[in-house]
Scaffold this motif. Structure first.
Motif, mmCIF file in Angstrom:
data_model
loop_
_atom_site.group_PDB
_atom_site.id
_atom_site.type_symbol
_atom_site.label_atom_id
_atom_site.label_comp_id
_atom_site.label_asym_id
_atom_site.label_seq_id
_atom_site.Cartn_x
_atom_site.Cartn_y
_atom_site.Cartn_z
ATOM 1 N N LEU A 205 -28.569 44.775 -58.842
ATOM 2 C CA LEU A 205 -29.774 45.461 -58.391
ATOM 3 C C LEU A 205 -31.018 45.097 -59.203
ATOM 4 N N PRO A 206 -31.002 45.170 -60.541
ATOM 5 C CA PRO A 206 -32.217 44.786 -61.276
ATOM 6 C C PRO A 206 -32.620 43.334 -61.050
ATOM 7 N N GLN A 207 -31.628 42.453 -60.868
ATOM 8 C CA GLN A 207 -31.934 41.036 -60.683
ATOM 9 C C GLN A 207 -32.008 40.643 -59.202
ATOM 10 N N THR A 208 -31.759 41.601 -58.311
ATOM 11 C CA THR A 208 -31.716 41.372 -56.856
ATOM 12 C C THR A 208 -30.882 40.134 -56.522
ATOM 13 N N GLN A 209 -29.678 40.087 -57.096
ATOM 14 C CA GLN A 209 -28.790 38.951 -56.876
ATOM 15 C C GLN A 209 -27.394 39.454 -56.478
ATOM 16 N N PHE A 210 -27.147 39.512 -55.168
ATOM 17 C CA PHE A 210 -25.844 39.938 -54.685
ATOM 18 C C PHE A 210 -24.754 38.995 -55.180
ATOM 19 N N TYR A 211 -24.984 37.681 -55.036
ATOM 20 C CA TYR A 211 -23.949 36.706 -55.412
ATOM 21 C C TYR A 211 -23.594 36.846 -56.887
ATOM 22 N N LYS A 212 -24.603 36.910 -57.735
ATOM 23 C CA LYS A 212 -24.367 36.964 -59.179
ATOM 24 C C LYS A 212 -23.684 38.268 -59.585
ATOM 25 N N GLY A 213 -24.078 39.376 -58.979
ATOM 26 C CA GLY A 213 -23.521 40.665 -59.365
ATOM 27 C C GLY A 213 -22.151 40.958 -58.794
ATOM 28 N N LYS A 214 -21.685 40.121 -57.845
ATOM 29 C CA LYS A 214 -20.432 40.405 -57.153
ATOM 30 C C LYS A 214 -19.394 39.287 -57.272
ATOM 31 N N SER A 215 -19.681 38.245 -58.052
ATOM 32 C CA SER A 215 -18.827 37.065 -58.028
ATOM 33 C C SER A 215 -18.067 36.795 -59.315
ATOM 34 N N TYR A 216 -18.065 37.740 -60.253
ATOM 35 C CA TYR A 216 -17.272 37.529 -61.464
ATOM 36 C C TYR A 216 -15.783 37.442 -61.091
ATOM 37 N N ARG A 217 -15.019 36.753 -61.916
ATOM 38 C CA ARG A 217 -13.577 36.631 -61.675
ATOM 39 C C ARG A 217 -12.948 38.024 -61.591
ATOM 40 N N THR A 218 -12.056 38.197 -60.653
ATOM 41 C CA THR A 218 -11.322 39.437 -60.322
ATOM 42 C C THR A 218 -12.169 40.455 -59.565
ATOM 43 N N PHE A 219 -13.395 40.109 -59.165
ATOM 44 C CA PHE A 219 -14.260 41.061 -58.447
ATOM 45 C C PHE A 219 -13.973 41.094 -56.945
#
Length: 319
Positions: free
Chosen positions: A168-182
């Motif tokens: 949300l602060p970075q407005t980046q869905f891909y970055k905030g949701k793509s960590y391993r095991t997410f």
């Protein structure tokens, strides 16, 4: 009768595929390196295993994601009105279908640990119905709601784990949701007949954290439903058999919009940096966000139990 496909390994061995009969697996004869290979090359194998008896105890194997890393992990956002409202958004401002992707390397099994990165504090959950492509699509298609079985093979459970203090602060869905095991997926890929596809709106989603129900909704509440979403995706880019579309989440997530008064003050008196820092500070006091040691249980099934996608059980661990 819906067919439950499981991808699994035994004693650290290679991944295998099988058909689930109650609490046992009838293994497939073939070796399929991807979900796409299974669906395009393994149909005879699947039919034979449907008629066989289970010979491997389901409890004795490690259940892997039925969606392999070679596939596209496609997603829809703000696709349930209840989630739109709790996010503080106006549905009238979102007449379009919100589409994004997650890294396929975020996929993990339905019983694997979910790892919270050391810098993440606002870890959230999202139960979603995953619909899986039955065939390759290389041109624009107009998909009829009564013909889903011509494009989709089945369904699975997806948990769209999200680092809200990144997303949300970075407005980046891909970055905030793509960590391993997410991206826990499964435990099964449930293949549906043409008649069973007509029942997808009756699928009932529930998510519990430490035994307490957080999300509880029917899949039929989707705003942009699978036929329209397939039509839109096919008009943009190629799709392959085995690709998965996570179709959005209902209300009940940890992340909530602030009150109107607080939102007004933040808008008029705080810089963007200060506003998002206040969001993170408030979130760290919110006990709904996931902590190491928390247990998630997710289920999707029709209320009569005739279509049952199984249950995910994952624990949160620290990095």
């Amino acid at each position: 009768m819906a067919t439950k496909i499981v991808r699994y390994s035994t004693e650290g061995g290679p991944a295998q595929w099988g058909v689930v009969h109650s609490d046992a697996i009838a293994p497939l004869r073939g070796i399929y390196q991807s979900t796409r290979e299974l669906l395009l090359q393994g149909q005879v194998d699947i039919r034979e295993a449907e008629q066989a008896k289970g010979s491997i105890a389901l409890q004795g194997v490690r259940v892997l994601s039925p969606i392999t890393v070679q596939q596209q992990f496609l997603c829809q956002g703000i696709n349930y009105e209840s989630h739109v409202r709790e996010s503080g958004l106006d549905l009238r401002q979102f007449p379009f279908n919100t589409l994004f992707t997650k890294a396929s390397s975020s996929l993990c099994g339905a019983h694997d640990a979910i790892v919270r990165p050391s810098h993440v504090r606002l870890l959230d959950y999202e139960i979603e119905l995953g619909v899986v492509l039955a065939r390759d699509i290389n041109s624009p298609q107009t998909v009829n709601a009564n013909a889903l079985h011509e494009y989709l093979c089945g369904v699975t459970i997806i948990n769209d784990i999200s680092a809200r203090d990144v997303q949300l602060p970075q407005t980046q869905f891909y970055k905030g949701k793509s960590y391993r095991t997410f991206g826990p997926a499964g435990p099964f890929l449930v293949l549906l007949s043409a008649a069973e596809w007509k029942r997808w709106p009756e699928l009932h989603m529930t998510l519990k954290v430490n035994g307490v129900v957080r999300q509880n909704a029917m899949c039929g509440e989707m705003i942009h439903q699978p036929a329209a979403t397939l039509t839109e995706f096919s008009g943009m880019h190629d799709l392959q058999a085995g690709d998965v579309i996570a179709t959005g989440t209902p209300a009940g997530c940890a992340a909530r919009a602030p009150s109107k008064a607080i939102a007004w003050i933040a808008k008029h008196f705080l810089s963007d940096q200060a506003k998002w820092q206040a969001f993170i500070n408030a979130g760290q006091k919110n006990p709904a966000y996931l902590q190491p040691g928390d247990e998630l249980r997710l289920a999707i099934r029709t209320d009569d139990g005739l279509i049952d996608l199984g249950e995910q059980v994952n624990k949160i661990v620290g990095a």
